[in-house]
Design an enzyme around this catalytic site. Structure first.
Site, mmCIF file in Angstrom:
data_model
loop_
_atom_site.group_PDB
_atom_site.id
_atom_site.type_symbol
_atom_site.label_atom_id
_atom_site.label_comp_id
_atom_site.label_asym_id
_atom_site.label_seq_id
_atom_site.Cartn_x
_atom_site.Cartn_y
_atom_site.Cartn_z
ATOM 1 N N TRP A 197 9.572 1.869 -0.373
ATOM 2 C CA TRP A 197 9.852 0.501 0.062
ATOM 3 C C TRP A 197 11.281 0.395 0.585
ATOM 4 C CZ3 TRP A 197 10.425 -4.210 -3.741
ATOM 5 C CH2 TRP A 197 10.547 -5.389 -2.996
ATOM 6 N N TYR A 253 14.476 -3.198 -8.772
ATOM 7 C CA TYR A 253 13.163 -3.391 -8.159
ATOM 8 C C TYR A 253 12.658 -4.809 -8.410
ATOM 9 C CZ TYR A 253 8.180 -2.576 -7.171
ATOM 10 O OH TYR A 253 6.901 -2.643 -6.670
ATOM 11 N N HIS A 294 15.230 12.302 -5.423
ATOM 12 C CA HIS A 294 14.938 11.926 -6.808
ATOM 13 C C HIS A 294 15.808 12.725 -7.781
ATOM 14 C CE1 HIS A 294 11.578 9.463 -5.706
ATOM 15 N NE2 HIS A 294 10.779 10.451 -5.369
ATOM 16 N N MET A 353 3.157 -2.668 4.590
ATOM 17 C CA MET A 353 3.332 -1.265 4.219
ATOM 18 C C MET A 353 1.995 -0.614 3.879
ATOM 19 S SD MET A 353 6.950 -1.160 2.106
ATOM 20 C CE MET A 353 6.394 -2.238 0.783
ATOM 21 N N THR A 369 11.004 3.728 -4.036
ATOM 22 C CA THR A 369 11.661 4.601 -3.052
ATOM 23 C C THR A 369 11.183 4.322 -1.630
ATOM 24 O OG1 THR A 369 11.338 6.277 -4.776
ATOM 25 C CG2 THR A 369 12.396 6.979 -2.721
ATOM 26 N N LYS A 420 -0.112 -1.311 -6.559
ATOM 27 C CA LYS A 420 -0.195 -2.762 -6.708
ATOM 28 C C LYS A 420 1.033 -3.478 -6.171
ATOM 29 C CE LYS A 420 -3.323 -3.273 -10.699
ATOM 30 N NZ LYS A 420 -3.430 -3.849 -12.070
ATOM 31 N N GLY A 421 2.194 -2.828 -6.298
ATOM 32 C CA GLY A 421 3.424 -3.454 -5.813
ATOM 33 C C GLY A 421 3.804 -4.707 -6.580
ATOM 34 N N SER A 436 8.240 -5.147 6.137
ATOM 35 C CA SER A 436 8.372 -4.384 4.885
ATOM 36 C C SER A 436 7.658 -5.091 3.736
ATOM 37 C CB SER A 436 9.846 -4.163 4.527
ATOM 38 O OG SER A 436 10.500 -5.402 4.293
ATOM 39 N N ARG A 450 14.076 0.457 -11.933
ATOM 40 C CA ARG A 450 12.880 -0.345 -12.188
ATOM 41 C C ARG A 450 12.540 -0.295 -13.683
ATOM 42 N NH1 ARG A 450 6.781 0.840 -9.672
ATOM 43 N NH2 ARG A 450 5.910 -1.232 -10.134
#
Length: 286
Positions: free
Chosen positions: A49, A185, A100, A224, A47, A249-250, A219, A122
């Site tokens: 991101w 994602y 959400h 971020m 979200t 962690k991304g 981004s 995701r």
């Protein structure tokens, strides 16, 4: 101590800044405008991101806005009392909003509007792991005592915003609408440039090559993580302890470091049962 959930129509919600009366009002009375650009996700699906990307597309890559204004002000969550107030009282600026909410509780006005929605999906195994690490270290909602406990909660839908399976299944019914864009994602991580180009095409926005480079640069995961405005500024420490980052962690596939073989089998059986009938190509991830 974190409280239990706020329940509305058999769906659990975090108890901070969310009330049954508010959700009812948002669903029945909030008027979305044709120019609104809406980010909708199940929690922990990317979200923040996406909001960062949309904010940077608006500024053509200039990071001043994202570094000076919190995410929840740039794109207020209409599910929360403060976000609803931001949305209703906003007189100028880009029409970004976030939510959400599951489809059955979303503002009715959206479905007869030309407002544009981007829904991010995701891998639910990664959503589960990300959610576990987030909810257990914050006081925003009910805390799991262990990953094993949270795993069971997730499969039962007894986690913030309810069942991932119901949420995704509901919103996937809108995937063919011309004002709805579904993003993965995993694809966003694999090819962020194509992702930004797709979003720009969907929104009718044009970026010069250098502007696109700036959107991607500002981004990035590292950018971020270093941006204070991205990481829940002004949230009281009794709710979110100092040092907690919204992005942990991304990465993709982290679930493989946590699930046991038995959990993997149980999850996949539940997935097949809950998502039966939907095209398999919607769920292409590692």
């Amino acid at each position: 101590m974190a409280k239990d959930y706020v329940w509305y129509q058999d769906i659990p919600f975090p108890p901070v800044d969310i009330y049954p009366e508010l959700i009812k009002t948002v669903h029945e009375e909030l008027v979305l405008k044709d120019e609104d650009i809406i980010t909708v996700t199940y929690p922990k699906s990317g979200t923040h991101w996406l909001i960062e990307v949309l904010s940077l597309i608006h500024t053509k890559g200039d990071p001043n806005w994202i570094r000076s204004v919190p995410t929840y002000v740039r794109s207020p969550w209409i599910d929360t009392a403060s976000g609803y107030k931001f949305k209703v009282e906003r007189k100028e600026g880009p029409p970004l909003i976030s939510s959400h909410l599951p489809i059955q509780l979303f503002p009715k006005s959206f479905f007869t509007s030309k407002a544009k929605m981007i829904y991010v999906i995701r891998n639910p195994k990664d959503v589960l792991i990300s959610g576990y690490y987030f909810w257990r270290v914050t006081n925003l909602s009910k805390k799991p005592e262990s990953l094993e406990q949270y795993f069971e909660w997730f499969l039962q839908g007894h986690v913030p915003y309810g069942s991932w399976f119901d949420h995704v299944r509901g919103w996937m019914s809108m995937r063919e609408k011309e004002n709805v864009l579904v993003l993965s994602y995993e694809q966003m991580k694999k090819d962020p440039r194509s992702m930004v180009e797709k979003i720009c095409g969907f929104l009718g926005k044009a970026l010069e090559p250098r502007e696109l480079d700036l959107v991607l640069e500002n981004s990035s995961f590292q950018a971020m993580k270093e941006n204070k405005m991205y990481n829940l500024p002004d949230v009281p420490e009794e709710l979110v302890p100092a040092g907690i980052k919204i992005t942990r962690k991304g990465i993709t596939g982290d679930w493989k470091n946590h699930f046991t073989p038995a959990q993997t089998q149980a999850f996949e059986e539940t997935f097949r049962e809950k998502m039966a009938g939907l095209p398999p190509e919607l769920f292409l991830w590692d």
